[in-house]
Structure formats: C-alpha cells, structure tokens
Design an enzyme around this catalytic site. Sequence first.
Site, PDB file in Angstrom:
ATOM      1  N   SER A 169       0.839  -1.192   0.000  1.00  0.00           N
ATOM      2  CA  SER A 169       0.000   0.000   0.000  1.00  0.00           C
ATOM      3  C   SER A 169       0.882   1.253   0.000  1.00  0.00           C
ATOM      4  O   SER A 169       1.716   1.405  -0.885  1.00  0.00           O
ATOM      5  CB  SER A 169      -0.945  -0.038   1.200  1.00  0.00           C
ATOM      6  OG  SER A 169      -1.959   0.928   1.066  1.00  0.00           O
ATOM      7  N   ARG A 239     -11.757   6.654   9.415  1.00  0.00           N
ATOM      8  CA  ARG A 239     -11.226   5.287   9.441  1.00  0.00           C
ATOM      9  C   ARG A 239     -12.269   4.281   8.939  1.00  0.00           C
ATOM     10  O   ARG A 239     -11.940   3.345   8.208  1.00  0.00           O
ATOM     11  CB  ARG A 239     -10.802   4.933  10.865  1.00  0.00           C
ATOM     12  CG  ARG A 239     -10.410   3.494  11.082  1.00  0.00           C
ATOM     13  CD  ARG A 239      -9.192   3.108  10.287  1.00  0.00           C
ATOM     14  NE  ARG A 239      -8.723   1.766  10.639  1.00  0.00           N
ATOM     15  CZ  ARG A 239      -7.696   1.154  10.072  1.00  0.00           C
ATOM     16  NH1 ARG A 239      -7.023   1.759   9.127  1.00  0.00           N
ATOM     17  NH2 ARG A 239      -7.340  -0.053  10.457  1.00  0.00           N
ATOM     18  N   ASP A 335      -8.608  -6.778  -4.786  1.00  0.00           N
ATOM     19  CA  ASP A 335      -8.180  -5.450  -4.326  1.00  0.00           C
ATOM     20  C   ASP A 335      -8.713  -4.400  -5.304  1.00  0.00           C
ATOM     21  O   ASP A 335      -8.207  -4.261  -6.413  1.00  0.00           O
ATOM     22  CB  ASP A 335      -6.655  -5.403  -4.254  1.00  0.00           C
ATOM     23  CG  ASP A 335      -6.127  -4.089  -3.681  1.00  0.00           C
ATOM     24  OD1 ASP A 335      -6.928  -3.160  -3.475  1.00  0.00           O
ATOM     25  OD2 ASP A 335      -4.899  -3.997  -3.471  1.00  0.00           O
ATOM     26  N   HIS A 368      -7.890  -5.514  -0.351  1.00  0.00           N
ATOM     27  CA  HIS A 368      -6.597  -4.837  -0.242  1.00  0.00           C
ATOM     28  C   HIS A 368      -5.811  -5.289   0.981  1.00  0.00           C
ATOM     29  O   HIS A 368      -4.585  -5.392   0.937  1.00  0.00           O
ATOM     30  CB  HIS A 368      -6.826  -3.323  -0.192  1.00  0.00           C
ATOM     31  CG  HIS A 368      -5.578  -2.523  -0.055  1.00  0.00           C
ATOM     32  ND1 HIS A 368      -4.617  -2.455  -1.048  1.00  0.00           N
ATOM     33  CD2 HIS A 368      -5.102  -1.758   0.966  1.00  0.00           C
ATOM     34  CE1 HIS A 368      -3.624  -1.672  -0.662  1.00  0.00           C
ATOM     35  NE2 HIS A 368      -3.888  -1.240   0.560  1.00  0.00           N
ATOM     36  N   ASP A 369      -6.493  -5.571   2.062  1.00  0.00           N
ATOM     37  CA  ASP A 369      -5.823  -5.953   3.304  1.00  0.00           C
ATOM     38  C   ASP A 369      -5.249  -7.367   3.262  1.00  0.00           C
ATOM     39  O   ASP A 369      -4.697  -7.823   4.266  1.00  0.00           O
ATOM     40  CB  ASP A 369      -6.798  -5.856   4.483  1.00  0.00           C
ATOM     41  CG  ASP A 369      -6.633  -4.542   5.239  1.00  0.00           C
ATOM     42  OD1 ASP A 369      -5.747  -3.752   4.868  1.00  0.00           O
ATOM     43  OD2 ASP A 369      -7.396  -4.307   6.190  1.00  0.00           O
TER      44      ASP A 369
END
Length: 771
Positions: A169, A239, A335, A368-369
């Site tokens: 990232s 967040r 992602d 993505h994580d």
Amino acid sequence: MVDGCALDAGAGRADERNHEVDHPSSQLARFGSDQPLALDCGINLAPFQIAYQTYGELNAARSNAILVCHALTGDQHVANIHPVTGKPGWWETMVGPGCPLDTNHYFVICANVIGGCMGSTGPASTNPATGKVWGLDFPVITIPDMVRAQAMLIDRLGIDTLFAVVGGSMGGMQVLQWTAAFPERTFSALAIACSTHHSAQNIAFDELGRQAVMADPDWRGGQYSDYGIIPHRGLAVARMAAHITYLSDAALHRKFGRRMQGRDLPTFSFAADFQVESYLRYQGSSFVERFDANSYLYLTRAMDYFDIAADHDGVLARAFRGVKTRFCVISFTSDWLFPTSESRALVHALNASNARVSFAEIETDRGHDAFLLDVPEFFDIARAFLQSAGEARGLNRDDGCDDSWLAIWFAHGQAMPGAGGAPVMSVQEGLSLRAVAADGATDYRADHLLVAGMVAPGSNVLDVGCGEGDLLQLLERCGVDGRGIELSREGVNRCVAKGLAVVQGDADTDLVNYPDDAFDYVILSQTLQATRQPRVVLENLLRIGRRAIVSFPNFGYWKMRLQLLVRGQMPSTANLPASWYDTTNIHFCTIKDFVQLCNEIDVKMERSWALDRDGHPLRVRLPWWVWNLFGEQGVFLLRRGGNHGNHGNTPRADDMAAPAGAEWCCHVRCGSRTGSLRKSRSLRGIDDSRRAKVKGGQRESDKVRSAGRGAQGWFPDRGWIGRCAAGAAWEAAVSVDRDAGPHADAGAVVIQPGSASGSGATADRQRPDHD
C-alpha cells in the site's frame, strides 16, 4: 456489542499515545540543525527525529538488511507488541524467525515515517522553535520526503546497500520511490498491493476522510492539542470509510452478510443492528486510540501527491531506466483500491526499462488488506523471491547442502572432474551434458534440453510462455539469466514461488512492452501454435532478442496425418494430448509452414532440428520432406536478416544441422557406478559449423575406447559408433575448429561416465546402410 457510544471511547489511551509521539519506546535517530531534511515543499526540516525498530542481526558484510516500509496507518512496530494497544505487531505473519522475512537470516528495519505519530517528527510532535505541538504549522510532506529521511537513517546505521525494500500500500509506494531515487542502494524490491500514483477514486476517498476529520468540532483548526481534546468522532468516521476500501464485497458478505448483532429483530432505531455496522464502529474507535488526526491528514495527502512518473515527463519507464534492482510486484484479485491493472502498468514500465521483474496476482477475496492477513500463496511467493535474491546476493547459502555438481560446474566455469578426478570436459566443451541432472532424477523435455545446449552461459534470456518454469530452472542451473512471460496466473505464481523472474502476460499483446535487443535470446517453446498472431509474435521475438529459439509440435508428423486419414478425427500425440475441444492450440503448422513463414519475413535460420518421438534429432543430411514427415517437433535458432539466399519453402541441408555444440550427435545408454548418469540423454556439443580438423584425410582425433553399459551414436562423416562391451568405461573425442561463433572455443570432447576395470578395447565401428 459496540453501539454508537463506542465512537466516544477511543480517547482512553491518549496519554500513552501522546507520550510515544516525542519519546517513543523504540530506537531513535536524531538529526540536528546541521543535517536538515530537504522537503519537496521547499522547506528544510531541522532538527528532526526518526523512530525505528530492528529485528535480527546485521551480518559482518552489512549485506542482509531489509527495510520494511509501513502502510498509511502502520508504524515501526512490525513484529513486536505495540506499546499503546498491547496488540501483536501489524506484520508478525511476515517478519520473524521462519517467516518470509526470516530474522534468523535478515536484519529487518522498520521506521515510522516522517509525518507519523509514533516517534518520528510529524504534526503531533513538539515544534522546538515554539515549544508547542506543530499542528498545521508542520510542512506538507511527500512520499519522496519519507524515503529521503529513511535513507538518512540507513546512512546512520552504516549500511551502504539494502538487500531488500519491502512494503504494501503506502509502503509499496515508498518501495518504488526507493528504487527510483536510490537504485544503487536497493538490491531487490518487493512492492505489494500498490501503484505508481493514486487514482481519482482514491483521492476522492482520502478527501472524504479528511473532510470527516476537519468537520469534527473538536478539530479546532488542527490545534486541538492546545485544548487537550482530539477529534475522535471525525477520525473514527474517516477510518470507517477507509476500512471499507481495504475489504471486498465478497469478504464483507462472507464475514457478516446481513446478520444481526446480538438480536433477531431490528430495533427500529439507528443503533448498530447489523454485525457489519458494529464491526466498522469498533474499527473506528480502536483507531482513535493509537493515531493522530493531523497525521492522518498529512499522510493521505502525501499519497495523493505521489506520482513517480511526474519527474520523468510522465513516462513511467524512464523512472526505472538503467535500474539493476530485482523487482517482485504482487497484487490481489479482489483489491479494488489498488487493482491488478495498476500493477500491470508498473510491470509493463519495468519491462520497457529492461528491469528484472517478477509479477504475481494472488487469487483471494480478502481485498486490499490481504497482504496483512494469512494468505499462504502470498507468503510462498515472497519467501521464494527473497531467497532467490539472497542467493544472487550471496546470502542464505547452506554450506552443508548437497548442491548439484552441474550447478556448481556452470556457476564457476570450472572443468568438470571425470573418473579419477581428472578434468575431462570444460564448460564450453561440455554443453552436451546440460541434459544430465545431478542425481539423474530430473527428466527434462527434449526440446528444453536442446535449447539449453544452444544458449551460452552468461546470456540473458526471455522465455515466452514459460509454463511452470521448467526450462527457466534448467537455464539458471546452466548459468543463464532467465526471465519469463506466462499467460496462466497459476503458472506464473508457481514460477515466482520457485524464485523465477516471471510476469503474467500474453505473447500476442505484451511483447510490445519490451525494448529492442533487450535479450540475447528470446525463446518460444511449444507456444507458437497457441498464439493468435504467430507472425506478429515471431517478429516481436526477433525485435526483442538478438536471436530467437522457437520449438513447436509438427502437425505434418506422420502419426497425425495417419490419424486424420484413417480415423477421420483430429489427431493427438504425447506432445499434443488435449482433445480438439479442450486445447489451447489455435494455429496448426508444419515444419514446412514455419520455414515458409521465416522466408516471408526475411528471417535467417542459423540452425534447425527435427526431433523424433523420443526427442532425438533426425539425421542431419536427410531431405527436408523427411523432417516434415518424421519429425514430431521442430526446433529453430533464428535471427534477423535473410536466409543465405535460400529461396522457396525448403531449408538448406546446412541449416538442418546437428544440435548446437558439436559435429556429432550421440545418444548415450550408459551408467555410472557412482550413479551420476542414470537416464538416457541426447548429448549435444558445439555448433557444427566448426568442422573437425582433418589431417591426411582423417580426423586428427576420432577414437572410441571401451564402453560402459553400452553407447551408440551416429557421427556425421564417420558413421555409427557401435555399442561397446558392457561393464567398461568409454570415451569419445572429436577435435573441432575454434572458429568464432555464438559459443566459446571448443576442443576435444571426452566423456567418461564410469571407470573401467578392464582393458580399453576399441569399440566396433560400422557405417549405416545409407549416408
């Protein structure tokens, strides 16, 4: 259950976090006014400090250091208990003993970025000029600013060159900036789930988060620290919005679906009725405990500004021109924050700059994580890439391992010891023995063995359609710098997991991304018939490489003709086992067809072979139509520029040659008492244009001395060497001219698979029935 009140609970550990800002519980590097950090905004930041953690030990040569670059909300606590949250490090699955970043072998460094809030100077730090918190008076920083600060830290640690820079990232952006700004200091780079610039969508999400923070009444124009408060509601919402982008729809559905949180019926209120609502509120409240709101603004802005091509007239490939760094780029199928298409654009730019790059796309629904989670395929690829780079760097060598004599032989260019320890074959003279595995257990494809005999050690090679990397592995054992392209994602991932430099790509569309004359050889092995535009592919091969090696199944082979004639069905052979409805083959060509195509596009055939069903080259001087009828495979060594005046559809006799490397072709059936040679192989030597020396009408050296379990072969100009008596050693020597050619000089070739216990009786020689 976490309800709406949870958004107010995040300030509970503010004191611990505030203490970490200026006095971190980690190692600290301070830089005074005499060592300012030049920022892109035009300001020199001084004094400043960088907080960092290290794991493992730096070796004596200082060559095993890996810099881990953290993502947007990460910090330096990559593999230790976090001092504020008390939770394990954010990448403990990746860093530690036995992990891909194995701290038993590597010295791992992770620094909090400039602009962060866990010890490195940022907007939450105290401004030494005023004694107050910087707040919005802190200058705006960029990704290059972060990397320059890291470089100063690496200098302070006395490390000239990093073995690897690794990150995902925002950390991946730093990795790319390292390779562009400090290429001579970056031996390898692992860039994960990242891009060379932020998309408009990503900028929009970042702006959403920043506006959520700034809309919180407690933000107070960025000076909330003066009032002893934090904008925890706005930061929590920011967040929550960002965290959605880190996941995927499939992951959210799998984890939560539409399940209720602690109840069966809705409350008909705005409480967290659904599990996914409760999850996001928890993520928001826990984030406020450890992160500073202004740092969030600064770091998201740094990501938005990042554009590695901007300083190179918008041409991404120029950013990596001349870079010697080994790259591995990894993306994830689900992602959507940094989709695979952006990784492909990076890989295309690296290909255009002729960089050594591997690229793998991992299939997962974790979004993505995924790079932060337990994804075994990702770990395998990362581990293999670092191990491969470590071997090239001289790391990770286990002196006790049973390495193959073949690998050692080609790696060091030494004479290979024969029976009794006497050197009997140099690397250049022994190209024929590339086929033999160290333990006799490796069974290579016949055309792969032939290709390996053609490629000179030290060459760089691109294997187009490399499958699972069998040929590339063989070439690397032979001292060749091999890279590959493969259409299948599964094949690519297996190659990268083996430590090979392979990218996912299509021969029909992606070869245009490579510059002219980028490789000594470009190989298309058993792939031509599966391309949509064979002519265009062949032209690209000869543009990219100084030479091209092409092998393909010959659809003019007699068995195929017979099956079609007698059975009336599309034929299949051992080389082409797939049914007509389940095959990747699109264009069915014969040796004759291919020769005609070469003539049409003015391609010179330096050498060509037809292999029978056992992988043995057919006789050199048979008419071409016999090759077309009895050759199951065709193998051609090509280069640009004419065919020696050879017109029409037929190759010349000189073009239809013995395997590169020798005036002879000998099939060996022999056994070593030490077990080093166990399987039948087609031996190859040096280019047959090097004619054997003749003295008095005879070869200067043409002798056969007793044989092992038996050897037989056909020598052009000399006929057959008959099978020798079983149980004894044998030698065959042919002296050849040392003319210039693609390979090094060659002298006598002597082969001793086993030791003889008896006398060296000369084997019978007989000529075949026809020349």
